[in-house]
Design a protein around this motif. Structure first.
Motif: not given
Length: 114
Positions: A42-43, A45-48, A75, A77
């Motif tokens: 998820a991180a 994909m969200n470019e965190e 973040s 995660s």
């Protein structure tokens, strides 16, 4: 999207002098004893990205007995992934008065995408 986990496993391991008890030497991470943290999907994909500062209480045997996040990457995660991965690492135990002792070690990890 190429991923680069800049493991600035920059251990800010400093010498600390205890008032009248002698010198303390912080534990040192053995980076060969564990795998680096993996980017959570998820991180990714969200470019965190971000830098997380972690603290590990290391026993005289070099094993982590407690851990905490000193400063978040922003973040949850990413923070959790780094904390979980480094908790599995072995450390060279810290010393107090020249003897292995339970002491805190600081680890910073940089998450970045390239």
């Amino acid at each position: 999207m190429k991923i680069c986990n800049s493991a600035i496993v920059g251990l800010f391991l400093s010498l600390a002098c205890a008032a009248s008890f002698g010198a303390e030497v912080a534990p040192v991470l053995d980076s060969k004893s564990c795998d680096p943290p993996k980017y959570p999907k998820a991180a990714l994909m969200n470019e965190e990205t971000g830098t997380v500062s972690l603290m590990f209480l290391v026993g005289p045997d070099g094993k982590v007995t407690d851990s905490k996040i000193e400063k978040s990457s922003g973040s949850k995660s990413l923070d959790k992934a780094a904390l979980t991965a480094f908790s599995l690492c072995k450390f060279k135990p810290g010393t107090k008065d020249g003897k292995p002792d339970q002491l805190w070690a600081k680890v910073e990890f940089v998450w970045k995408l390239e």
